[in-house]
Write a protein that holds these residues in place. Sequence first.
Motif, PDB file in Angstrom:
ATOM      1  N   THR A 116       0.851  -1.181   0.000  1.00 54.52           N
ATOM      2  CA  THR A 116       0.000   0.000   0.000  1.00 54.52           C
ATOM      3  C   THR A 116       0.887   1.230   0.000  1.00 54.52           C
ATOM      4  OG1 THR A 116      -1.719  -1.158   1.214  1.00 54.52           O
ATOM      5  CG2 THR A 116      -1.808   1.230   1.244  1.00 54.52           C
ATOM      6  N   CYS A 117       0.621   2.144  -0.921  1.00 51.70           N
ATOM      7  CA  CYS A 117       1.442   3.337  -1.041  1.00 51.70           C
ATOM      8  C   CYS A 117       1.459   4.115   0.266  1.00 51.70           C
ATOM      9  CB  CYS A 117       0.910   4.220  -2.176  1.00 51.70           C
ATOM     10  SG  CYS A 117       1.799   5.779  -2.342  1.00 51.70           S
ATOM     11  N   LEU A 118       2.660   4.469   0.705  1.00 54.04           N
ATOM     12  CA  LEU A 118       2.797   5.205   1.965  1.00 54.04           C
ATOM     13  C   LEU A 118       2.292   6.628   1.835  1.00 54.04           C
ATOM     14  CD1 LEU A 118       6.391   4.079   2.982  1.00 54.04           C
ATOM     15  CD2 LEU A 118       4.241   3.301   3.967  1.00 54.04           C
ATOM     16  N   ARG A 119       2.206   7.113   0.618  1.00 53.03           N
ATOM     17  CA  ARG A 119       1.848   8.506   0.394  1.00 53.03           C
ATOM     18  C   ARG A 119       0.344   8.697   0.194  1.00 53.03           C
ATOM     19  NH1 ARG A 119       3.788  13.536   1.398  1.00 53.03           N
ATOM     20  NH2 ARG A 119       3.034  15.029  -0.133  1.00 53.03           N
ATOM     21  N   CYS A 120      -0.239   7.897  -0.702  1.00 52.18           N
ATOM     22  CA  CYS A 120      -1.637   8.133  -1.069  1.00 52.18           C
ATOM     23  C   CYS A 120      -2.523   6.925  -0.826  1.00 52.18           C
ATOM     24  CB  CYS A 120      -1.731   8.582  -2.525  1.00 52.18           C
ATOM     25  SG  CYS A 120      -1.346   7.268  -3.712  1.00 52.18           S
ATOM     26  N   ALA A 121      -1.970   5.874  -0.230  1.00 48.51           N
ATOM     27  CA  ALA A 121      -2.732   4.691   0.167  1.00 48.51           C
ATOM     28  C   ALA A 121      -3.291   3.917  -1.018  1.00 48.51           C
ATOM     29  CB  ALA A 121      -3.844   5.060   1.138  1.00 48.51           C
ATOM     30  N   THR A 122      -2.751   4.155  -2.204  1.00 47.21           N
ATOM     31  CA  THR A 122      -3.155   3.345  -3.348  1.00 47.21           C
ATOM     32  C   THR A 122      -2.593   1.937  -3.194  1.00 47.21           C
ATOM     33  OG1 THR A 122      -3.248   5.200  -4.902  1.00 47.21           O
ATOM     34  CG2 THR A 122      -2.848   3.035  -5.845  1.00 47.21           C
ATOM     35  N   PRO A 123      -3.433   0.933  -3.338  1.00 46.82           N
ATOM     36  CA  PRO A 123      -2.887  -0.428  -3.328  1.00 46.82           C
ATOM     37  C   PRO A 123      -2.091  -0.678  -4.601  1.00 46.82           C
ATOM     38  CG  PRO A 123      -5.282  -0.477  -3.659  1.00 46.82           C
ATOM     39  CD  PRO A 123      -4.876   0.968  -3.514  1.00 46.82           C
ATOM     40  N   HIS A 173       7.103   1.298  -7.254  1.00 47.37           N
ATOM     41  CA  HIS A 173       6.597   2.605  -6.887  1.00 47.37           C
ATOM     42  C   HIS A 173       5.129   2.717  -7.266  1.00 47.37           C
ATOM     43  CE1 HIS A 173       8.331   3.094 -10.962  1.00 47.37           C
ATOM     44  NE2 HIS A 173       7.219   3.763 -11.194  1.00 47.37           N
ATOM     45  N   CYS A 174       4.485   3.672  -6.625  1.00 51.29           N
ATOM     46  CA  CYS A 174       3.051   3.870  -6.799  1.00 51.29           C
ATOM     47  C   CYS A 174       2.775   4.485  -8.175  1.00 51.29           C
ATOM     48  CB  CYS A 174       2.560   4.795  -5.696  1.00 51.29           C
ATOM     49  SG  CYS A 174       0.854   5.317  -5.880  1.00 51.29           S
ATOM     50  N   PRO A 175       1.867   3.901  -8.960  1.00 50.84           N
ATOM     51  CA  PRO A 175       1.592   4.461 -10.294  1.00 50.84           C
ATOM     52  C   PRO A 175       0.835   5.783 -10.238  1.00 50.84           C
ATOM     53  CG  PRO A 175       0.125   2.625  -9.849  1.00 50.84           C
ATOM     54  CD  PRO A 175       1.099   2.675  -8.705  1.00 50.84           C
ATOM     55  N   GLN A 176       0.251   6.103  -9.092  1.00 46.40           N
ATOM     56  CA  GLN A 176      -0.525   7.329  -8.981  1.00 46.40           C
ATOM     57  C   GLN A 176       0.329   8.532  -8.611  1.00 46.40           C
ATOM     58  OE1 GLN A 176      -3.766   7.527  -9.795  1.00 46.40           O
ATOM     59  NE2 GLN A 176      -3.656   5.381 -10.379  1.00 46.40           N
ATOM     60  N   CYS A 177       1.091   8.406  -7.527  1.00 46.72           N
ATOM     61  CA  CYS A 177       1.868   9.561  -7.053  1.00 46.72           C
ATOM     62  C   CYS A 177       3.368   9.336  -7.230  1.00 46.72           C
ATOM     63  CB  CYS A 177       1.538   9.855  -5.592  1.00 46.72           C
ATOM     64  SG  CYS A 177       2.148   8.608  -4.438  1.00 46.72           S
ATOM     65  N   LEU A 178       3.747   8.139  -7.653  1.00 51.79           N
ATOM     66  CA  LEU A 178       5.133   7.774  -7.969  1.00 51.79           C
ATOM     67  C   LEU A 178       6.045   7.654  -6.752  1.00 51.79           C
ATOM     68  CD1 LEU A 178       5.688   9.922 -11.198  1.00 51.79           C
ATOM     69  CD2 LEU A 178       4.663   7.656 -10.973  1.00 51.79           C
TER      70      LEU A 178
HETATM   71 ZN   LIG Z   1       0.828   6.786  -4.144  1.00 56.68          ZN
END
Ligand SMILES: [Zn+2]
Length: 110
Positions: A16-23, A32-37
């Motif tokens: 789970t993304c530490l920044r934006c909680a995107t799974p 890395h998170c595809p939403q906020c990177l």
């Molecule tokens: Zn994210």
Amino acid sequence: MSTDGPIFTRRRENFTCLRCATPVRGTGYTNHCPQCLWSRHVDVDPGDRAAECGGAMEPIGALSEGDGIVLVHRCVVCGHLRRNRGADDDDRDAGLALFGRPVPNPPPAR
Ligand SMILES: [Zn+2]
Ligand SMILES: [Zn+2]
């Protein structure tokens, strides 16, 4: 049989993304998170998951390399710099927004 060519260690790990909680669904190459990177400091060498830090890694810049994008991440806990190859499903606008930022001491490519 034709099994020549490099052998990659692929580890599919979801997190789970530490920044934006995107799974984030692990692909084995992308961490890395595809939403906020944002990423996580879990590797010493790419893919080895040997770092004990576990801190959030902020995307601080992006470089164009070959036919793709290389993201530069910096760990907010320990300051470790790392380059990560961008993934096809990364948010394009988020990636483009990183271009042109000054990247301090670009770490060498591995
Ligand atoms: Zn994210
Ligand atoms: Zn760290």
